[in-house]
Motif scaffolding. Structure first.
Motif, PDB file in Angstrom:
ATOM      1  N   GLU A  40      -3.055   2.166  -8.160  1.00 35.35           N
ATOM      2  CA  GLU A  40      -3.770   3.605  -8.251  1.00 35.35           C
ATOM      3  C   GLU A  40      -5.092   3.089  -7.420  1.00 35.35           C
ATOM      4  OE1 GLU A  40      -5.625   6.816 -10.921  1.00 35.35           O
ATOM      5  OE2 GLU A  40      -3.366   6.655 -11.377  1.00 35.35           O
ATOM      6  N   ALA A  41      -5.708   2.292  -7.894  1.00 27.68           N
ATOM      7  CA  ALA A  41      -7.036   1.965  -7.652  1.00 27.68           C
ATOM      8  C   ALA A  41      -7.188   1.448  -6.040  1.00 27.68           C
ATOM      9  CB  ALA A  41      -7.576   0.816  -8.432  1.00 27.68           C
ATOM     10  N   LEU A  42      -6.101   0.813  -5.534  1.00 22.11           N
ATOM     11  CA  LEU A  42      -6.141   0.307  -4.154  1.00 22.11           C
ATOM     12  C   LEU A  42      -5.818   1.573  -3.403  1.00 22.11           C
ATOM     13  CD1 LEU A  42      -3.700  -2.489  -4.607  1.00 22.11           C
ATOM     14  CD2 LEU A  42      -5.975  -2.544  -3.696  1.00 22.11           C
ATOM     15  N   LEU A  43      -5.020   2.631  -3.640  1.00 26.78           N
ATOM     16  CA  LEU A  43      -5.008   3.793  -3.099  1.00 26.78           C
ATOM     17  C   LEU A  43      -6.353   4.611  -2.944  1.00 26.78           C
ATOM     18  CD1 LEU A  43      -1.210   5.077  -4.167  1.00 26.78           C
ATOM     19  CD2 LEU A  43      -2.007   4.331  -1.895  1.00 26.78           C
ATOM     20  N   LYS A  44      -6.737   4.824  -4.125  1.00 29.75           N
ATOM     21  CA  LYS A  44      -8.213   5.340  -4.268  1.00 29.75           C
ATOM     22  C   LYS A  44      -9.281   4.845  -3.290  1.00 29.75           C
ATOM     23  CE  LYS A  44      -7.822   7.276  -8.890  1.00 29.75           C
ATOM     24  NZ  LYS A  44      -8.161   8.710  -8.678  1.00 29.75           N
ATOM     25  N   LYS A  45      -9.180   3.569  -3.387  1.00 27.87           N
ATOM     26  CA  LYS A  45     -10.022   2.937  -2.234  1.00 27.87           C
ATOM     27  C   LYS A  45      -9.979   3.174  -1.282  1.00 27.87           C
ATOM     28  CE  LYS A  45     -11.207  -1.689  -0.620  1.00 27.87           C
ATOM     29  NZ  LYS A  45     -12.556  -1.676  -0.443  1.00 27.87           N
ATOM     30  N   ALA A  46      -8.554   3.260  -0.723  1.00 29.05           N
ATOM     31  CA  ALA A  46      -8.195   3.680   0.787  1.00 29.05           C
ATOM     32  C   ALA A  46      -8.588   5.056   1.242  1.00 29.05           C
ATOM     33  CB  ALA A  46      -6.695   3.140   0.897  1.00 29.05           C
ATOM     34  N   LYS A  47      -8.139   5.813   0.150  1.00 30.59           N
ATOM     35  CA  LYS A  47      -8.513   7.096   0.530  1.00 30.59           C
ATOM     36  C   LYS A  47     -10.126   7.423   0.786  1.00 30.59           C
ATOM     37  CE  LYS A  47      -7.102  12.027  -0.414  1.00 30.59           C
ATOM     38  NZ  LYS A  47      -6.465  12.998  -1.249  1.00 30.59           N
ATOM     39  N   LEU A  48     -10.871   6.785  -0.262  1.00 30.60           N
ATOM     40  CA  LEU A  48     -11.923   7.186  -0.305  1.00 30.60           C
ATOM     41  C   LEU A  48     -12.634   6.589   1.168  1.00 30.60           C
ATOM     42  CD1 LEU A  48     -14.866   7.760  -1.851  1.00 30.60           C
ATOM     43  CD2 LEU A  48     -14.892   5.574  -2.726  1.00 30.60           C
ATOM     44  N   GLU A  49     -12.262   5.713   1.670  1.00 31.09           N
ATOM     45  CA  GLU A  49     -12.873   4.865   3.127  1.00 31.09           C
ATOM     46  C   GLU A  49     -12.469   5.661   3.974  1.00 31.09           C
ATOM     47  OE1 GLU A  49     -13.744   0.351   0.919  1.00 31.09           O
ATOM     48  OE2 GLU A  49     -11.965   0.832   2.268  1.00 31.09           O
ATOM     49  N   ALA A  50     -11.278   6.411   4.011  1.00 34.34           N
ATOM     50  CA  ALA A  50     -10.894   7.028   4.857  1.00 34.34           C
ATOM     51  C   ALA A  50     -11.286   8.652   4.932  1.00 34.34           C
ATOM     52  CB  ALA A  50      -9.352   7.028   4.913  1.00 34.34           C
ATOM     53  N   THR A  51     -11.430   9.065   3.915  1.00 32.30           N
ATOM     54  CA  THR A  51     -11.694  10.683   3.926  1.00 32.30           C
ATOM     55  C   THR A  51     -13.021  11.040   3.213  1.00 32.30           C
ATOM     56  OG1 THR A  51     -10.343  11.087   1.940  1.00 32.30           O
ATOM     57  CG2 THR A  51      -9.104  11.050   3.984  1.00 32.30           C
ATOM     58  N   GLY A  52     -13.432   9.973   2.211  1.00 36.08           N
ATOM     59  CA  GLY A  52     -14.918  10.376   1.431  1.00 36.08           C
ATOM     60  C   GLY A  52     -14.169  10.922   0.188  1.00 36.08           C
ATOM     61  N   SER A  53     -12.900  11.069  -0.331  1.00 33.72           N
ATOM     62  CA  SER A  53     -12.469  11.647  -1.509  1.00 33.72           C
ATOM     63  C   SER A  53     -11.477  10.668  -2.173  1.00 33.72           C
ATOM     64  CB  SER A  53     -11.526  12.900  -1.464  1.00 33.72           C
ATOM     65  OG  SER A  53     -10.798  13.212  -2.539  1.00 33.72           O
ATOM     66  N   ALA A  54     -11.747  10.357  -3.408  1.00 31.88           N
ATOM     67  CA  ALA A  54     -10.681   9.353  -4.069  1.00 31.88           C
ATOM     68  C   ALA A  54      -9.896  10.213  -4.948  1.00 31.88           C
ATOM     69  CB  ALA A  54     -11.507   8.474  -5.034  1.00 31.88           C
ATOM     70  N   VAL A  55      -9.358  11.290  -4.991  1.00 38.18           N
ATOM     71  CA  VAL A  55      -8.390  12.142  -5.735  1.00 38.18           C
ATOM     72  C   VAL A  55      -7.077  12.081  -4.833  1.00 38.18           C
ATOM     73  CG1 VAL A  55      -7.880  14.245  -6.488  1.00 38.18           C
ATOM     74  CG2 VAL A  55     -10.354  13.599  -6.425  1.00 38.18           C
ATOM     75  N   LEU A  56      -6.180  11.331  -5.664  1.00 35.48           N
ATOM     76  CA  LEU A  56      -5.019  11.187  -4.841  1.00 35.48           C
ATOM     77  C   LEU A  56      -3.883  12.482  -5.058  1.00 35.48           C
ATOM     78  CD1 LEU A  56      -3.681   7.694  -6.262  1.00 35.48           C
ATOM     79  CD2 LEU A  56      -5.125   8.417  -4.124  1.00 35.48           C
TER      80      LEU A  56
END
Length: 410
Positions: free
Chosen positions: A394-410
């Protein structure tokens, strides 16, 4: 041993610039590539264990891996176990990252057995079991059957709410010790109720979740914003009877996973309510964790921040993984500490990858080593445990989304 916050942060911030950012992003791909191979190996390990089941074991419907036993064997649990939703949740995360229907099919296979829990009113762990499995499945597929299962689960969970206390009762065991025990872990189960409010429009779910979070905030935390594990309430008056740390070193110690549950829980509560009190509480918990004199430099805590034999105590990577999940999201809700929270989360993931990962096609298919279930009971000591793996992905997915979109909410 003590983290030197200013110097350490500066070094991490500098190392996160330029070409380092590409290397940092690779930690996501590297770990999902590893997980793909490791989880396929886990399926063979699960099948091997099940092939040797007795008739009695078959009747218990054991299906989900939980941990490695002291004798080295793989422990499988039934849906009633509080950990039953984490393995199917991992598989949904694999599907989310890869978009490969292979993982969708495996996730559906391991999610299905959890359905019987939707009417189990004897547990507060409905979020861990149902939200991590069916919740991720519904989020990724929109399966209407999953939605109905989750709504029933939420309705079942609120039957444990005690109006006089303002909390959802946690355990039903040890009635000779506690009247109405509420554990810090229960903050994690509130996410199912917030979801049910949004899906059903029934404010009872929202109100119970907010009341529980406020009561917990009022009674579980010490002046330094470390938390007790268990607070016991009088069921009639709502008065606090006892404050204990059941799975930590001592009643007045700070059990590391408990601190992580609180950090994640209040970050999530802020997301769902936008109430400033919850954001402030999450930041205060983070402040306790990262100012702790016993937090190692690699940010992977010992199983209790006050364990007596530090530095010769086991680490708890599950606490680190949960903390990283919370920090990525928390970084998007603040300005002054935003970069710092992400720096800490990145450091946790990189250190877990470098120093705590399991052997490829070994360790019964788990992803991470060195978790602790209940150190006070010498239970699940320094072994792989399934929820560490779940929150790692989950943390890895949050990191990837945060860096791509600015949001860490899956």
């Amino acid at each position: 041993m003590k983290i030197q916050t200013g110097i350490f942060s500066l070094l991490l911030l500098c190392s996160s610039c330029g070409v380092r950012n590409t290397a940092s992003t690779d930690v996501v791909k590297d770990n999902f590539d590893f997980a793909s191979q490791q989880l396929k190996y886990a399926f063979t390990e699960i099948d091997s264990v099940k092939s040797g089941f007795t008739d009695e074991q078959k009747e218990r419907h054991l299906f989900a891996p939980r941990n490695i036993q002291p004798d080295g064997s793989l422990r499988l649990v039934a849906s009633r176990d509080w950990c039953s939703g984490f393995f199917p949740g991992e598989l949904w995360y694999m599907y989310e990252y890869t978009k490969d229907n292979y993982w969708k099919q495996k996730a559906e296979e391991f999610t299905a057995p959890v359905e019987r829990e939707k009417t189990n009113a004897g547990t507060h762990d409905m979020g861990f079991k149902v939200y991590c499995s069916f919740g991720n499945g519904y989020r990724l597929t929109g399966n209407k059957e999953y939605k109905e299962i989750m709504l029933q689960s939420a309705a079942t969970l609120i039957t444990r709410y005690k109006e006089n206390v303002g909390c959802i009762r946690s355990w039903d065991h040890n009635r000779d010790k506690w009247q109405c025990p509420v554990i810090i872990d229960n903050m994690m189960n509130l996410e199912l109720l917030y979801w049910a409010f949004k899906e059903s429009g029934d404010s009872i779910y929202y109100n119970i979740a907010v009341n529980h979070a406020r009561t917990t905030m009022r009674n579980h935390f010490r002046e330094d914003y470390s938390s007790y594990h268990v607070v016991d309430y009088d069921t009639i008056t709502g008065a606090v009877l006892h404050k204990h740390t059941h799975q930590g070193y001592a009643h007045e110690s700070a059990w590391s996973r408990g601190q992580a549950w609180g950090l994640y829980g209040y970050t999530m509560c802020y997301r769902e309510t936008r109430l400033p009190e919850f954001l402030k509480q999450a930041e205060r918990i983070a402040g306790f964790i990262f100012s702790s004199k016993t937090l190692p430099e690699d940010l992977i805590p010992y199983w209790d921040y006050n364990a007596p034999q530090i530095p010769d105590e086991p680490r708890d990577v599950s606490a680190a993984a949960v903390t990283a999940c919370a920090l990525y999201e928390l970084s998007t809700y603040v300005s002054d500490m935003s970069m710092q929270y992400k720096v800490w989360a990145d450091a946790i993931l990189e250190n877990l990858t470098k120093g705590y990962r399991a052997r490829l096609r070994g360790d019964r298919g788990f992803l991470l080593l060195h978790s602790v279930g209940s150190g006070n009971h010498n239970s699940e000591m320094d072994v792989p445990i399934i929820y560490a793996d779940y929150y790692f992905l989950e943390a890895l997915l949050k990191k990837a989304k945060l860096e791509a979109t600015g949001s860490a909410v899956l």
